[in-house]
Design a protein around this motif. Structure first.
Motif, PDB file in Angstrom:
ATOM      1  N   PHE A 148       0.733  -1.425   0.163  1.00 23.63           N
ATOM      2  CA  PHE A 148       0.086   0.783   0.147  1.00 23.63           C
ATOM      3  C   PHE A 148       0.968   1.088   0.492  1.00 23.63           C
ATOM      4  N   ASP A 149       0.700   2.370  -0.714  1.00 25.19           N
ATOM      5  CA  ASP A 149       0.692   3.383  -0.332  1.00 25.19           C
ATOM      6  C   ASP A 149      -0.127   4.804   0.162  1.00 25.19           C
ATOM      7  N   LEU A 150      -0.076   4.616   1.096  1.00 28.00           N
ATOM      8  CA  LEU A 150      -1.163   6.064   1.755  1.00 28.00           C
ATOM      9  C   LEU A 150      -1.355   6.913   1.568  1.00 28.00           C
ATOM     10  N   SER A 151      -0.698   7.605   0.581  1.00 33.38           N
ATOM     11  CA  SER A 151      -0.897   8.888   0.034  1.00 33.38           C
ATOM     12  C   SER A 151      -1.798   8.627  -1.114  1.00 33.38           C
ATOM     13  N   LEU A 152      -2.100   7.420  -1.518  1.00 31.44           N
ATOM     14  CA  LEU A 152      -3.464   6.907  -2.757  1.00 31.44           C
ATOM     15  C   LEU A 152      -4.677   6.944  -2.157  1.00 31.44           C
ATOM     16  N   ARG A 258      13.159   2.490  -2.263  1.00 25.79           N
ATOM     17  CA  ARG A 258      11.528   3.265  -2.690  1.00 25.79           C
ATOM     18  C   ARG A 258      10.894   2.975  -2.984  1.00 25.79           C
ATOM     19  N   ASN A 259      10.221   3.440  -3.069  1.00 23.51           N
ATOM     20  CA  ASN A 259       8.881   3.541  -3.372  1.00 23.51           C
ATOM     21  C   ASN A 259       8.197   4.206  -4.939  1.00 23.51           C
ATOM     22  N   LYS A 260       7.300   3.980  -5.450  1.00 20.63           N
ATOM     23  CA  LYS A 260       6.268   4.725  -6.443  1.00 20.63           C
ATOM     24  C   LYS A 260       4.642   3.906  -6.907  1.00 20.63           C
ATOM     25  N   ASP A 284       4.823   0.119  -6.363  1.00 19.55           N
ATOM     26  CA  ASP A 284       6.194  -0.586  -6.348  1.00 19.55           C
ATOM     27  C   ASP A 284       7.273   0.187  -5.221  1.00 19.55           C
ATOM     28  N   LYS A 285       7.718  -1.225  -4.252  1.00 11.59           N
ATOM     29  CA  LYS A 285       8.798  -0.934  -3.537  1.00 11.59           C
ATOM     30  C   LYS A 285       9.575  -2.351  -3.808  1.00 11.59           C
ATOM     31  N   ASP A 313      10.857  -6.638  -3.652  1.00 12.29           N
ATOM     32  CA  ASP A 313      10.574  -5.683  -4.303  1.00 12.29           C
ATOM     33  C   ASP A 313       9.515  -6.439  -4.268  1.00 12.29           C
ATOM     34  N   LEU A 314       8.302  -5.406  -3.786  1.00 11.83           N
ATOM     35  CA  LEU A 314       6.881  -5.771  -4.212  1.00 11.83           C
ATOM     36  C   LEU A 314       6.583  -5.224  -5.262  1.00 11.83           C
ATOM     37  N   GLN A 315       5.224  -5.721  -6.120  1.00 16.56           N
ATOM     38  CA  GLN A 315       4.486  -5.199  -7.062  1.00 16.56           C
ATOM     39  C   GLN A 315       3.276  -5.408  -7.298  1.00 16.56           C
ATOM     40  N   ARG A 316       2.154  -4.189  -7.482  1.00 15.07           N
ATOM     41  CA  ARG A 316       0.962  -4.758  -7.237  1.00 15.07           C
ATOM     42  C   ARG A 316       0.086  -3.436  -7.995  1.00 15.07           C
TER      43      ARG A 316
END
Length: 741
Positions: A148-152, A258-260, A284-285, A313-316
């Motif tokens: 998860f990215d909490l900015s979203l 790094r995360n995007k 993407d982390k 790497d974690l990607q969803r």
């Protein structure tokens, strides 16, 4: 045992099952004026549960909601921050101290949520109602659940207690739903274009982040949103002081994260009776580790590790369509359709430089690709003084689960590439129905769900005989809410839960012929099951707002991974044999209360939020405590709100872990480290520079307190010289600037 550990039962079984009928009977006996307005004003009452919007005070279950304002003003940047002061909820985050083949400490980073003493895949995690990937842990391999990215995220909803009656498998302990941002949040007051931009710094991991969200309204039919965020950080700080590049190290290992993240939405509303939403989400982390704590000290043996590096790497990626139609027919007033595809990829590559022996590498992947389809209808029916809202629907989920391990110098007796479990297709289908009866002050909601699940394993590339499995489960629930006065209500909830075995648990396989041990598949695994009761009360006076809940649950057929079922270590003819088995029975009980004293006028003035939660539990197969249960947690704050600024001081107390609440057998050598009690203080402030520009700042752990979290230190001995490596960050500063437009 996985996910178990201590508490004296709060209710006897027969008494527990009688609680809800008694609640209904006692409430019906109370004389009260008719509340015809509540039945007439049907828009004030929505379905009890979490599959459609409903006022939180109308839900007969314990819930937590973390909104966008809290995420921004309290500098919440990840799931660990999100729950730091919530009662009976936590997130494990152990330090990264793993090796190539020994230990998994910290491999899974933010591992996932613990709700009322159960964690891992027993907590259902969703994004916009869509299931997110599960964790995968075996021996030295571990992938967590922080995709998860909490900015979203617009808000986080946490439901405590089983969610299987509405969502099926995995909701044994509860659910966490991350609800992403929507164009409507930025297009108020007639705006046709809007958005926000954020930059920030977090001191506990020396992280920086920035993001932009844009939203627009092309016409009366089409709205859109696009949100992008990037961030970078280092290892989470601790209170360690030893910088040695060997096993004695207690400061964090060097780490670069790094995360995007990207979120895109298009909303089509051809008319007032239709809404069609299309969502794309990408997270993407990446984390790179220089694992100095894994290096040997001289003198070196040939196999001594002199260099150790890893990358995770974690990607969803998720594509979702959700359509809402107003039908106003005899069968349904409205219809909701969801079609979603999600692809998640996890990878860990680790390189081990050995002194003179051959260097080793391991490249481990775990992937899930999921189709999820749902169709849900609701119908409002009036019958004299009663009103009913019936919700029914079907769900279908199909997940392909794959894993692969390659590298140089494989484990003894094996050869690369290999699979720890076979590629598996997991399928589930379900029908559910719930019916909310509304009469005067009452809301009574029975519900039931029928699930059918199957695991179809493929033999190709798997070193043992792959086995398949299928089964079914019925999950009933009953919720009751009685509004004694407009300011006070009492509620009760009975719910059953289940968790189906996953591909890894059914077919886990590993064999070390030289050392004489192996793990084998189990085609006879049964679903984990639970029965839970919760009783609560809520008050909403002019100054005081409070929620109180008492809960208890019985769990059976809990799956214990890697239990020894036969054989002897070191024997090649009769090796020690391990298997996932149904063996666990547990009872978990506790209580919690939360609320706020609000002395504000017109939104300005003082308020005092507070919360406390305590959970206890026992493994009923051996009467030992459940080590998965956290010590009690209490929080209290004082907040002052002014027109242009606000400031808040919070204190959080983590109780010590009592010896009576620890299963000492989990540590085979030495004595388990007992976390002491600790109280920390945080201060946060917001300055609204202009209407559309805000500066947020916070200082966490003001007193620089040295403390530990219980979930991080399970298995750590009291005499360990590296205990400080597991401490939480000391004093740190966070700041962010947010501009709306």
């Amino acid at each position: 045992m996985a996910a178990q550990n201590n508490l004296r039962p709060a209710f006897r079984p027969k008494f527990r099952l009688a609680l809800l009928p008694c609640l209904i009977a006692s409430g019906l006996g109370l004389a009260a004026p008719a509340w015809a307005q509540r039945v007439a004003a049907l828009n004030e009452v929505v379905v009890s549960g979490s599959r459609s919007e409903q006022a939180r005070d109308d839900l007969p279950v314990s819930t937590e909601v973390i909104g966008r304002d809290d995420i921004e003003s309290r500098q919440i940047t990840d799931i660990r921050d999100a729950v730091r002061d919530l009662p009976n909820v936590s997130v494990k985050r152990a330090p990264a101290r793993f090796g190539l083949a020994q230990g998994s400490t910290g491999r899974d980073a933010n591992a996932g949520f613990n709700i009322r003493g159960l964690d891992g895949n027993r907590v259902l995690m969703l994004t916009d109602g869509i299931r997110t990937p599960r964790s995968y842990v075996f021996s030295a391999n571990a992938f967590g659940r922080d995709y998860f990215d909490l900015s979203l995220v617009e808000r986080i909803e946490i439901i405590k207690g089983p969610a299987s009656a509405l969502y099926g498998s995995d909701g044994l302990a509860g659910l966490v739903n991350f609800i992403t941002r929507d164009p409507s949040s930025y297009l108020r007051d007639g705006k046709t274009f809007g958005g926000s931009a954020t930059i920030g710094y977090s001191g506990d991991d020396n992280g920086t982040h920035g993001g932009v969200t844009l939203a627009g309204k092309a016409n009366d039919t089409l709205q859109w949103l696009i949100s992008a965020n990037m961030g970078r950080s280092s290892a989470l700080e601790n209170m360690g002081t030893n910088n040695a590049a060997n096993v004695d190290r207690t400061t964090p290992n060097p780490e670069r994260d790094r995360n995007k993240a990207l979120l895109a939405k298009v909303i089509l509303t051809p008319n007032a009776d239709q809404r069609h939403g299309f969502t794309f989400e990408h997270v993407d982390k990446t984390a790179r580790y220089d694992l100095l704590s894994g290096l040997a000290k001289p003198p070196y043996a040939s196999t001594s590790v002199v260099g150790l590096n890893a990358k995770t790497d974690l990607q969803r990626d998720r594509f979702t369509y959700d359509g809402r139609l107003r039908l106003d027919s005899a069968m349904a007033d409205s219809l909701l359709a969801v079609v979603s595809y999600q692809k998640a990829k996890s990878r860990e590559f680790i390189y081990e430089d050995r002194y003179t022996a051959a260097d080793r590498t391991r490249d481990v992947t775990y992937d899930e690709s999921t189709w999820q389809l749902g169709l849900q209808a609701d119908k409002m029916v009036r019958m004299g003084d009663w009103a009913q809202k019936i919700t029914y629907g079907v769900d279908y989920t199909r997940t392909n689960v794959e894993n692969l391990q390659t590298g140089l110098v494989p484990p003894a007796g094996e050869s690369y590439p290999l699979k720890r479990f076979p590629d598996t297709r997991e399928t589930s289908s379900a029908f559910y129905v719930q019916d909310e009866f509304i009469h005067d002050r009452w809301s009574i909601t029975p519900g039931i769900r029928f699930d059918r699940f199957s695991l179809d394993a493929k033999q190709a590339g798997f070193g043992a005989q792959a086995v398949s499995l299928s089964g079914s489960a019925v999950s009933p629930k009953l919720g009751v809410l009685f509004r004694a006065t407009p300011q006070w209500s009492i509620d009760g909830n009975y719910a059953s839960g289940f968790k189906a075995p996953n591909a890894f648990q059914v077919n886990n396989f590993f064999e070390n012929v030289i050392s004489g041990y192996k793990t084998i598949p189990n085609p006879n695994l049964k679903p984990e099951k639970s029965q839970n009761i919760e009783i609560g009360t809520r008050g909403r006076t002019g100054v005081l707002r409070y929620d109180v809940a008492v809960f208890t649950g019985d769990y059976k057929d809990l799956i214990e991974n890697d239990r020894q079922v036969g054989g002897v270590f070191g024997s090649r003819t009769n090796p020690a044999t391990f298997q996932s088995v149904n063996i666990g029975r547990a009872r978990i009980s506790g209580f919690e209360f939360k609320g706020e004293l609000d002395f504000t006028r017109d939104g300005n003035g003082f308020s005092v939020p507070f919360a406390y939660g305590q959970t206890r539990g026992r493994d009923r197969t051996n009467n030992r405590p459940l080590n998965s249960i956290d010590p009690s947690k209490a929080s209290v704050g004082i907040k002052y709100q002014a027109p242009a600024w606000s400031v808040r001081l919070d204190a959080v107390n983590h109780a010590r872990k009592k010896w009576s609440d620890i299963d000492a057998t989990e540590v085979t050598t030495g004595t388990q480290f007992q976390t002491p009690a600790a109280t920390t203080f945080d201060i946060s402030a917001q300055w609204r520079i202009t209407k559309d520009l805000r500066l947020n700042a916070s200082l966490t752990n003001l007193t620089n307190k040295r403390y530990w979290m219980w979930s991080d230190v399970r298995g750590l001995t009291a005499t360990s010289p590296i205990r400080d490596a597991y401490t939480q960050p000391g004093r740190s500063f966070n700041v962010s600037l947010v501009a709306d437009f």
